[in-house]
Design a protein around this motif. Sequence first.
Motif, PDB file in Angstrom:
ATOM      1  N   SER A 112       0.806  -1.220   0.000  1.00 55.33           N
ATOM      2  CA  SER A 112       0.000   0.000   0.000  1.00 55.33           C
ATOM      3  C   SER A 112       0.839   1.269   0.000  1.00 55.33           C
ATOM      4  O   SER A 112       0.603   2.181  -0.789  1.00 55.33           O
ATOM      5  CB  SER A 112      -0.935   0.019   1.221  1.00 55.33           C
ATOM      6  OG  SER A 112      -1.843  -1.061   1.178  1.00 55.33           O
ATOM      7  N   HIS A 113       1.839   1.323   0.890  1.00 55.31           N
ATOM      8  CA  HIS A 113       2.518   2.596   1.138  1.00 55.31           C
ATOM      9  C   HIS A 113       3.838   2.755   0.395  1.00 55.31           C
ATOM     10  O   HIS A 113       4.419   3.852   0.410  1.00 55.31           O
ATOM     11  CB  HIS A 113       2.768   2.762   2.642  1.00 55.31           C
ATOM     12  CG  HIS A 113       1.540   2.621   3.485  1.00 55.31           C
ATOM     13  ND1 HIS A 113       0.349   3.245   3.180  1.00 55.31           N
ATOM     14  CD2 HIS A 113       1.312   1.908   4.621  1.00 55.31           C
ATOM     15  CE1 HIS A 113      -0.561   2.940   4.094  1.00 55.31           C
ATOM     16  NE2 HIS A 113      -0.011   2.116   4.975  1.00 55.31           N
ATOM     17  N   ASN A 114       4.333   1.688  -0.230  1.00 55.50           N
ATOM     18  CA  ASN A 114       5.624   1.746  -0.927  1.00 55.50           C
ATOM     19  C   ASN A 114       6.755   2.221  -0.016  1.00 55.50           C
ATOM     20  O   ASN A 114       7.612   3.021  -0.408  1.00 55.50           O
ATOM     21  CB  ASN A 114       5.544   2.656  -2.160  1.00 55.50           C
ATOM     22  CG  ASN A 114       4.953   1.952  -3.356  1.00 55.50           C
ATOM     23  OD1 ASN A 114       5.096   0.744  -3.514  1.00 55.50           O
ATOM     24  ND2 ASN A 114       4.264   2.702  -4.197  1.00 55.50           N
ATOM     25  N   THR A 115       6.764   1.726   1.215  1.00 59.40           N
ATOM     26  CA  THR A 115       7.823   2.097   2.153  1.00 59.40           C
ATOM     27  C   THR A 115       8.608   0.871   2.616  1.00 59.40           C
ATOM     28  O   THR A 115       9.197   0.885   3.696  1.00 59.40           O
ATOM     29  CB  THR A 115       7.231   2.826   3.375  1.00 59.40           C
ATOM     30  OG1 THR A 115       6.229   2.002   3.995  1.00 59.40           O
ATOM     31  CG2 THR A 115       6.625   4.156   2.962  1.00 59.40           C
ATOM     32  N   TRP A 116       8.599  -0.184   1.803  1.00 56.56           N
ATOM     33  CA  TRP A 116       9.443  -1.355   2.082  1.00 56.56           C
ATOM     34  C   TRP A 116      10.858  -0.982   1.640  1.00 56.56           C
ATOM     35  O   TRP A 116      11.207  -1.055   0.470  1.00 56.56           O
ATOM     36  CB  TRP A 116       8.929  -2.573   1.332  1.00 56.56           C
ATOM     37  CG  TRP A 116       9.634  -3.855   1.677  1.00 56.56           C
ATOM     38  CD1 TRP A 116      10.892  -4.213   1.318  1.00 56.56           C
ATOM     39  CD2 TRP A 116       9.110  -4.945   2.447  1.00 56.56           C
ATOM     40  NE1 TRP A 116      11.192  -5.459   1.808  1.00 56.56           N
ATOM     41  CE2 TRP A 116      10.119  -5.935   2.507  1.00 56.56           C
ATOM     42  CE3 TRP A 116       7.891  -5.184   3.087  1.00 56.56           C
ATOM     43  CZ2 TRP A 116       9.941  -7.143   3.178  1.00 56.56           C
ATOM     44  CZ3 TRP A 116       7.723  -6.384   3.749  1.00 56.56           C
ATOM     45  CH2 TRP A 116       8.734  -7.350   3.798  1.00 56.56           C
ATOM     46  N   THR A 117      11.675  -0.561   2.584  1.00 58.65           N
ATOM     47  CA  THR A 117      12.985   0.008   2.287  1.00 58.65           C
ATOM     48  C   THR A 117      14.057  -1.069   2.343  1.00 58.65           C
ATOM     49  O   THR A 117      14.204  -1.742   3.373  1.00 58.65           O
ATOM     50  CB  THR A 117      13.321   1.114   3.299  1.00 58.65           C
ATOM     51  OG1 THR A 117      12.264   2.074   3.308  1.00 58.65           O
ATOM     52  CG2 THR A 117      14.633   1.790   2.936  1.00 58.65           C
ATOM     53  N   PRO A 118      14.824  -1.268   1.275  1.00 59.04           N
ATOM     54  CA  PRO A 118      15.884  -2.273   1.302  1.00 59.04           C
ATOM     55  C   PRO A 118      16.826  -2.074   2.487  1.00 59.04           C
ATOM     56  O   PRO A 118      17.318  -0.971   2.732  1.00 59.04           O
ATOM     57  CB  PRO A 118      16.609  -2.050  -0.028  1.00 59.04           C
ATOM     58  CG  PRO A 118      15.550  -1.521  -0.936  1.00 59.04           C
ATOM     59  CD  PRO A 118      14.705  -0.643  -0.065  1.00 59.04           C
TER      60      PRO A 118
END
Length: 396
Positions: free
Chosen positions: A376-382
């Motif tokens: 949803s938020h596109n905040t899956w940060t590598p």
Amino acid sequence: MTHYEGARAAVIGGSIGGLTTALLLRDLGFSVEVFERTPTALDGRGGGIVLQPDTVRWFTERSTQRLETLSTATEYVQYLDHDNGIIHRDRRRWTYTSWGTFYRALLADFGTDHYHLGEFACGVAQDGDHATVRFVSGHRAEVELVIFADGITSIGRSLLDPDARFDYSGYVGWRGTVPEHELTETTRALLGDAISYSVVPHSHITLYPIPGERGTGRQDRLMNYVWYRNVPPGGELAEMLIDKRGFTGTVSLHPGLVQDRYVDEMRETAARLLAPAAAEVVTATEHPYIQVVSDVRSNRMADGRVALVGDAAAAARPHAAAGTAKAAADAWALADALTAADGDIPAALRKWEPAQLELSARLLERVIAMGERSQSHNTWTPGDPSLRFGLYGPDR
């Protein structure tokens, strides 16, 4: 002699959680019968399992089988960009198994003499000293303890908490495996010693090597993956879950049964969006399958002489790789409670339940937040350490 010598237990569900529970109960002195609703052997089902301490505890503390013969390992966690470049890499060892490998090992320890296929439990009744499980076959099992380890579609959950409902997450997991030796040399070199991620808008894929049917060597291993993709609830999801035979799935569609048009679209999208190594694995999968990602949790795990463990109690999204670990943790905690209860089974279950309910709630809260960050938020940060695997928290 223990307090449970001569006591009888019925474990409903013969998968990994059920077998772990059955083995621990037998060690306490119970006479244990396992009832599995599937009429044929479960061997070969499912994909990869990330091994966490609770998951492997039976093999490290009780079994004579060696864990290294059941597992593969990688030394790194890495994130790939759209050109196969490594944008983040940590040195972090993880071990894995396949569902079939782990199931066979547990069943070998339990044996098949008290393992019954094709027995679908449909009800349970209790009096002060016993519980009676009813099966659709007409069979009845009168025991002192009933454990429902019958998975995400648990009958036991519906009996203990009729109000528990599935909450669809808004996305599905495409899963599959490919023999590692069939991949190109470049892809084998890039993926072979890591758990690898490819993150794209509102989606990500995770890949890691697992044992194959013939063993754990490089020539035998499979590359396993789960790719999370958004599918709106309603008609679009319902249509996707109609299999090639015209039957409607609820929680999954098995390999070979997904409609070809969805498989074709999935492969085309993988080639366009994912890191090339990840796309190669996905497009080479002969029979990908679908897992519907949902949340469900019972507000009760114990009632008298009846208990729920694993997915029967709470099914968590896969992002923490903690499903089998949670089932094993429930089983070991139950064994500890029974040991401390001096033969009083209802008292043991009452003592055991609160901590396991809390563990389920914490796990679900965490994996829901992880899923929202990706889908949803596109905040899956590598490289974000809060996104690491673990039943009790990141790396825990």
